[in-house]
Enzyme design. Structure first.
Site, mmCIF file in Angstrom:
data_model
loop_
_atom_site.group_PDB
_atom_site.id
_atom_site.type_symbol
_atom_site.label_atom_id
_atom_site.label_comp_id
_atom_site.label_asym_id
_atom_site.label_seq_id
_atom_site.Cartn_x
_atom_site.Cartn_y
_atom_site.Cartn_z
ATOM 1 N N TRP A 126 0.865 -1.000 -0.092
ATOM 2 C CA TRP A 126 -0.188 0.205 0.056
ATOM 3 C C TRP A 126 0.771 1.428 -0.101
ATOM 4 O O TRP A 126 0.526 2.237 -0.531
ATOM 5 C CB TRP A 126 -0.988 0.023 1.240
ATOM 6 C CG TRP A 126 -1.786 1.097 1.426
ATOM 7 C CD1 TRP A 126 -2.878 1.448 0.739
ATOM 8 C CD2 TRP A 126 -1.396 2.342 2.171
ATOM 9 N NE1 TRP A 126 -3.300 2.775 1.398
ATOM 10 C CE2 TRP A 126 -2.582 3.292 1.899
ATOM 11 C CE3 TRP A 126 -0.455 2.791 3.165
ATOM 12 C CZ2 TRP A 126 -2.493 4.670 2.559
ATOM 13 C CZ3 TRP A 126 -0.414 3.998 3.525
ATOM 14 C CH2 TRP A 126 -1.354 4.876 3.615
ATOM 15 N N HIS A 127 2.108 1.169 0.774
ATOM 16 C CA HIS A 127 2.861 2.358 0.739
ATOM 17 C C HIS A 127 3.599 2.508 -0.609
ATOM 18 O O HIS A 127 3.716 3.857 -0.908
ATOM 19 C CB HIS A 127 3.899 2.233 1.798
ATOM 20 C CG HIS A 127 3.600 2.231 3.279
ATOM 21 N ND1 HIS A 127 2.862 1.500 3.982
ATOM 22 C CD2 HIS A 127 3.682 3.641 4.055
ATOM 23 C CE1 HIS A 127 2.743 2.052 5.174
ATOM 24 N NE2 HIS A 127 2.840 3.434 5.129
ATOM 25 N N GLY A 128 3.756 1.921 -1.595
ATOM 26 C CA GLY A 128 4.325 2.051 -2.751
ATOM 27 C C GLY A 128 4.655 0.769 -3.529
ATOM 28 O O GLY A 128 4.795 -0.480 -3.056
#
Lengths: 468, 442
Positions: free
Chosen positions: A321-323
Site C-alpha cells: 500500500w505504501h508503494g
C-alpha cells in the site's frame, strides 16, 4: 497543495475560513467539497475528475447496499463490485507500472524482448481517499454505519482537504455525526491552531533539515559506515516529523472546522517492541488494516499458525500500500515477520527481559533497519546501504566528502533536538488539548513565526507521504 | 475534549482568543499587505494571475512559485534568515557548501562526486518508458559525444574532449579534513567517461593528473579560487598547456603562425558562489581575491577579445583563420571574455581621481580578457584559436550555437570540447542531439 506553502497558508486557508464561517450552516459541507477540489486539483487538475468519479460511484453503491428490501446476496454483490472498482482504479494508477516492469523482467529472464511501458502518473492521495471511501461502503454493508444523509455530506467526507492527501485515514462512521452537526467554538478553534502550529514547526524546523541529511547520504555512492548510520537516523527523524507533523496539521485544520480526528501518532520511537510500534505509528492505518483486512482474514480466531500468516499477509499488503516497489514489500515482510515472531512469544519482544531503555533502543534499532528498506531506491540499493552501515561496502571514495554536508552545526543541532523530542513522552495531540495559557500561546505563535520565516527561505520542502 | 467548555467565562478564554486573533491576523495580513503593496506600487495584483491563464499543472506551479518569489515577506526576511544561518551555523544555503579556511564550494560539484555513477532515468515527461535498462549518466553522455564526433568526422574534423574537474575533485582537503591533505583522484564518472571515449577512439584529456602534479609546484598549492567555482588563471593556463601537449601528441596541433606574448595583469574578483548564495551584502563582507593573470597579446591586435560585431560568447581571430575551435562553458570564459552578468565586473588598479570631478574612484572594467583557457591555448600553440562559449551550456547550448552559426566550422581541423565534469550528471536530458547543418556544396 501542501500545507507548508505560502499559497496554502496565506491564500487558500484565510479565504476558505472567511467564506466557511460566513456561510449558513447547511452550505458549509458544500463549501468544504468545493474548496477541497480546488486544494486537490491544484497539483494536477484532472485528478479531480477521478476523485469525483469515485465519490459519485461509491455514493450510489452505498444506496444500492442500503436500499430497502435489498437481500444479503444483493448487498454482497454490490459491496464486491464497489470494492473491486475502487481497487482496480487504485491498482491501475498505483501498480500498473510496477506490474509492467515485473512482467518485462520476467520476459527478459525467459529470453523475450521487453516491451515499452505506458507511463502512468500516480494521483496524489489516491491510496488515502480510496480507503476513506471503502470504509464507508464496507461499514454500510456490515451495518456499522448509516448511509450519508446527502451527497454533499458524503463528498465532503471523501474530499475533506485536511486529511485528503496524506491522512490520517478517517472512517465514515467516525465523522458521520460531525458531518451532520459539529460545534464551532473558540476553544476548539484555538486548540486546532495549537496543534497546527506544532505540526507546522515539526515539518519546517525539524523534518526538512533532517531530510537534507538523509537525502545526501542515501544518494551517496558508497557512504562510510558512520555516515550511513547518520543518514538512516536522519531519515527516521525526517519521516516521523514529516508525517506526524502533517497529521498534526490535518488534526488542527479539522478542529478549526469542528471535526475531531483521532490521534495518528503516539510517541512511536518510545515503543518497547515492534508490536507496540504498530499501536503508536500511523494508528489510523494500522487500525484500518486490522478491521478491514486482518479480521476478515480470520485474525487470531483460526489458530496460532493462521494468526502468524495473517499478520504477515496484512503487513505485506501494508507495505505494498505504501508503494509499488519491491523494497516496500520487503519492508512490509520485515514488519510482518517481527509481528508474527512477537505474537509467537506472547506479544513480547525477544528482549522483553532487558531494562526499558535497552528495549526502547533495540526496537528503535529494528525501526532503523526497516527504514533502510523503506527509503532505498530499490532492493539492491537497500542491500548496499546495509553493507555500508556495517563497513562491508566498497571503499567510500569520494563519499568521504559527505562529512562536509553532515557534520555541520545546524544539522547536528536539529538532530539533537529531534532525539530529545522523540524520547520525551508529551505528544502534540494531547498537549494541544490542555488548557491554553498565554505562555503556551506565545510559544506556539513563536514557533509558527519561525516556521513561516524558514518556509520562505527553504528550497527543500518535500512531503514524504504524498507519494503513497 | 479537555479544553475549556463553551461556557467558560471570557476571562479564562483570553489566551484562546489571543491565539485565534493573532493566528488569523497573521495569515490574513500577508496577502492583504502584499495586495496593498502591489496596488500602491501600481503593479498588477499577483494572486489574480491564477485566474488569467488556463489552470494547467504547469501554470499553477508557475503561479505558486511567483507568488512566493515576489512576496514581500520572502524578499524581506529570506536574506535575513540566510545571513543569520550563515553567520551562526556556516550554513551556505541550497547552492553552496562551506569548506575549511573560509572556502566555499558549489553544491552540485560536491554532490556529483559523492553520488558517483547514477542511472540515467531519462525524460520523465515522456509518455512511454522505454524497455532498455537505464544506462549510467556517463554512458548517455558518452553516446552524445560519440554522435557529435561522428558528425564532425564526416566533415574531416577531429574532436578532443576536455572534461574539467570540479573544485572538490582538485581541492578536496579544503572541503573537509576527512579528505586529508592532497587527497584527490577519486573514482568518478569522469574517469569512466574518459575511458569509455578512449575505447571508442574519441580523444580526451584527463586534467586531474595534470593538476595533481602541478599542485606541488604551485606556490600556494591552489589551482581554484576560494569563493568561486572556477580555476585560477594558473589552473586555466595549465589546462591549456596540457591540451596543447595532447594536440601535439595526436599530430593535430597546427603550425605556429603567430608570436603571441604575455603581459602581467591583476584583477580583484569576488567569487560567483557568493553571488549564488543570494545573501545581500555578503559579497561586501568578503574581501575580493587578488588574482594575478598572464594576458596573451597578439602582436598586431593586442588582447584576444571579440570585436563589437561578434555574437555574444563567440570569438574569431579577425586576421588569421584558425584551424581550432573551442566549445566551452564558463571555464573557457573566465579571464577571457566579458561575463554575462555584473558579477564579472572587477576592480583593477588603484584609486585614482576623476579628471573632471576630482572625485577619487576605482577604475573599473571587465575582467582583463585574453587571459583565460582559450588565449593560453593559442599561446601554447602559437596559433589562433576560435571559441564559442556558453556559461553552464557546454553540454548542449554550445552545439546549438554552432548549429545556427555553422560557418565558424569553415577551415577547422580540430574541435576542442571543454565542459565541467558535473555536467555529466545531466545525463540524456541535458545532452541533447543537435545535428549539424548539411555542408553547402555537398
Amino acid at each position: 497543495m501542501v500545507f507548508t506553502t505560502p499559497i496554502f497558508l496565506f491564500y487558500f486557508l484565510p479565504l476558505f475560513l472567511l467564506i466557511y464561517f460566513n456561510l449558513p450552516y447547511r452550505w458549509r459541507n458544500c463549501w468544504i467539497t468545493l474548496a477541497s477540489y480546488v486544494f486537490y486539483g491544484w497539483w494536477e487538475p484532472w485528478f479531480v475528475t477521478l476523485m469525483a468519479f469515485t465519490t459519485v460511484a461509491d455514493f450510489i453503491w452505498g444506496h444500492v447496499i442500503t436500499r430497502p428490501g435489498a437481500t444479503r446476496v444483493q448487498q454482497r454483490a454490490a459491496v464486491t463490485a464497489c470494492v473491486v472498482t475502487n481497487l482496480c482504479l487504485l491498482g491501475f494508477f498505483k501498480y500498473f507500472m510496477f506490474a509492467a516492469e515485473t512482467f518485462n523482467a520476467l520476459r527478459e529472464t525467459f529470453g523475450a524482448e521487453p516491451v515499452r511501458i505506458l507511463r502512468v502518473t500516480l494521483p496524489i492521495g489516491i491510496s488515502f481517499y480510496t480507503f476513506h471511501s471503502l470504509t464507508y461502503i464496507i461499514d454500510l454493508y456490515r451495518g456499522h454505519a448509516t448511509p450519508a444523509r446527502s451527497f454533499t455530506d458524503f463528498s465532503a467526507f471523501v474530499a475533506l482537504f485536511p486529511d485528503l492527501v496524506a491522512g490520517p485515514i478517517i472512517r465514515y462512521k467516525t465523522l458521520a455525526a460531525q458531518l451532520t452537526l459539529r460545534q464551532h467554538t473558540v476553544e476548539r478553534f484555538a486548540s486546532g491552531i495549537a496543534i497546527f502550529c506544532l505540526g507546522f514547526a515539526k515539518k519546517i524546523l525539524l523534518a526538512n533539515p533532517c531530510g537534507q541529511v538523509a537525502d545526501a547520504v542515501f544518494n551517496a555512492a558508497a557512504p562510510p559506515a558512520l555516515d550511513a548510520w547518520m543518514g538512516v537516523l536522519a531519515y527516521a527523524f525526517q519521516i516521523y516529523f514529516d508525517f506526524c507533523g502533517y497529521s498534526d496539521m490535518a488534526v488542527g485544520l479539522g478542529r478549526m472546522l469542528g471535526f475531531d480526528f483521532l490521534k495518528n501518532f503516539d510517541a512511536p520511537y518510545r515503543s518497547e517492541s515492534m508490536t507496540e510500534v504498530w499501536r503508536r505509528w500511523h494508528i489510523s492505518l494500522s487500525s484500518v488494516l486490522r478491521d478491514y483486512l486482518y479480521y476478515p482474514l480470520g485474525g487470531n480466531r483460526k489458530g496460532p499458525a493462521r494468526t502468524y500468516v495473517n499478520l504477515a499477509v496484512v503487513m505485506l499488503l501494508g507495505g505494498l500500500w505504501h508503494g509499488a516497489k519491491w523494497n516496500f514489500i520487503a519492508w512490509g515482510a520485515f514488519h510482518g515477520l517481527w509481528l508474527a515472531f512477537e505474537r509467537w512469544r506472547g506479544k513480547r519482544s525477544a528482549y522483553h527481559a532487558w531494562p526499558r531503555p535497552a528495549r526502547i533502543g533495540l526496537t528503535f534499532l529494528l525501526m532503523l533497519f526497516s527504514w533502510v528498506l523503506f527509503r532505498a531506491d530499490n532492493l539492491g540499493a537497500a542491500r548496499d546501504y546495509f553493507a555500508a552501515m556495517f563497513g562491508l561496502g566498497p571503499a567510500p571514495g569520494a563519499s568521504i566528502l559527505l562529512a562536509a554536508e553532515l557534520y555541520r552545526p545546524f544539522p547536528l543541532l536539529i538532530m539533537a533536538i529531534c532525539a530529545l523530542l522523540v524520547v520525551q513522552p508529551v505528544q502534540a495531540h494531547d498537549w494541544s488539548l490542555e488548557p491554553l495559557t498565554f505562555a503556551r500561546a506565545s510559544l506556539l505563535l513563536g514557533l509558527l513565526a519561525l516556521g513561516v520565516l524558514l518556509m520562505f527561505s527553504q528550497d527543500f520542502n518535500p512531503f514524504l507521504y504524498f507519494q503513497f | 475534549m479537555r479544553a475549556n467548555s463553551p461556557t467558560t467565562p471570557l476571562l479564562h478564554r483570553r489566551p484562546q482568543l489571543a491565539l485565534t486573533v493573532v493566528f488569523l491576523g497573521l495569515i490574513a495580513a500577508v496577502p492583504v499587505s502584499q495586495t496593498a503593496l502591489e496596488l500602491v506600487r501600481g503593479q498588477r495584483v499577483q494572486f489574480t494571475d491564477v485566474f488569467r491563464d488556463s489552470p494547467t499543472s504547469g501554470n499553477l506551479r508557475r503561479h505558486e512559485a511567483a507568488l512566493k518569489e515576489k512576496s514581500w515577506v520572502q524578499q524581506t526576511f529570506r536574506p535575513v534568515i540566510q545571513r543569520l544561518m550563515f553567520r551562526a551555523f556556516g550554513d551556505a544555503g541550497a547552492k553552496a557548501v562551506t569548506g575549511r579556511d573560509g572556502w566555499l564550494f558549489y553544491r552540485p560539484d560536491v554532490r556529483f562526486l559523492i553520488e558517483g555513477s547514477r542511472p540515467d532515468t531519462g525524460d520523465a515527461a515522456s509518455r512511454w518508458v522505454q524497455p532498455a535498462p537505464p544506462a549510467a549518466q556517463w554512458e548517455s553522455v558518452a553516446r552524445a559525444i560519440r554522435r557529435f564526433d561522428e558528425q564532425l568526422e564526416q566533415r574531416g574534423i577531429q574532436l578532443l574532449i576536455v572534461p574539467v574537474p570540479g573544485k572538490p575533485s582538485v581541492h578536496a582537503e579544503q572541503l573537509t579534513a576527512r579528505a586529508g591533505a592532497g587527497r584527490t583522484g577519486f573514482a568518478s564518472p569522469t574517469r569512466e567517461l574518459i575511458a569509455e571515449l578512449e575505447r571508442h577512439g574519441v580523444a580526451a584529456v584527463d586534467l586531474l593528473p595534470v593538476f595533481e602534479r602541478a599542485r606541488s609546484s604551485v606556490p600556494s598549492g591552489k589551482l581554484y579560487l576560494a569563493h568561486d567555482t572556477h580555476w585560477t588563471p594558473h589552473g586555466a593556463r595549465l589546462a591549456a598547456e596540457a591540451v596543447a601537449a595532447r594536440l601535439r601528441n595526436l599530430g593535430w596541433a597546427p603550425q605556429a603562425t603567430t608570436a603571441f606574448t604575455l603581459r602581467k595583469a591583476a584583477v580583484d574578483r569576488r567569487g560567483d558562489i557568493l553571488e549564488m548564495m543570494q545573501i545581500p551584502g555578503l559579497r561586501d563582507t568578503f574581501a575580493p581575491q587578488r588574482i594575478e593573470c598572464d594576458q596573451v597579446l597578439d602582436p598586431a591586435l593586442g588582447p584576444l577579445v571579440p570585436g563589437p560585431s561578434e555574437r555574444p560568447g563567440t570569438y574569431r581571430h579577425p586576421i588569421h583563420q584558425s584551424p581550432l575551435l573551442v566549445l566551452g562553458d564558463s571555464f573557457s570564459r573566465i579571464y577571457q571574455l566579458p561575463e554575462p552578468r555584473s558579477l564579472g565586473t572587477a576592480v583593477v588598479g588603484t584609486e585614482s581621481p576623476d579628471p573632471e570631478t576630482g572625485e577619487r574612484r576605482l577604475s573599473k572594467r571587465l575582467l582583463p580578457g585574453s587571459a583565460g583557457f582559450v588565449s593560453h591555448l593559442a599561446h601554447a600553440l602559437q596559433a589562433p584559436v576560435d571559441a564559442i562559449v556558453s556559461d553552464g551550456g557546454a553540454s548542449t547550448d554550445v552545439r546549438r550555437k554552432l548549429s545556427t552559426n555553422p560557418e565558424i566550422l569553415e577551415g577547422k581541423r580540430v574541435v576542442i570540447w571543454q565542459f565541467v565534469e558535473r555536467d555529466i550528471a545531466l545525463g540524456r536530458a541535458g545532452w541533447a542531439d543537435v545535428p549539424l547543418p548539411v555542408e553547402l556544396g555537398k
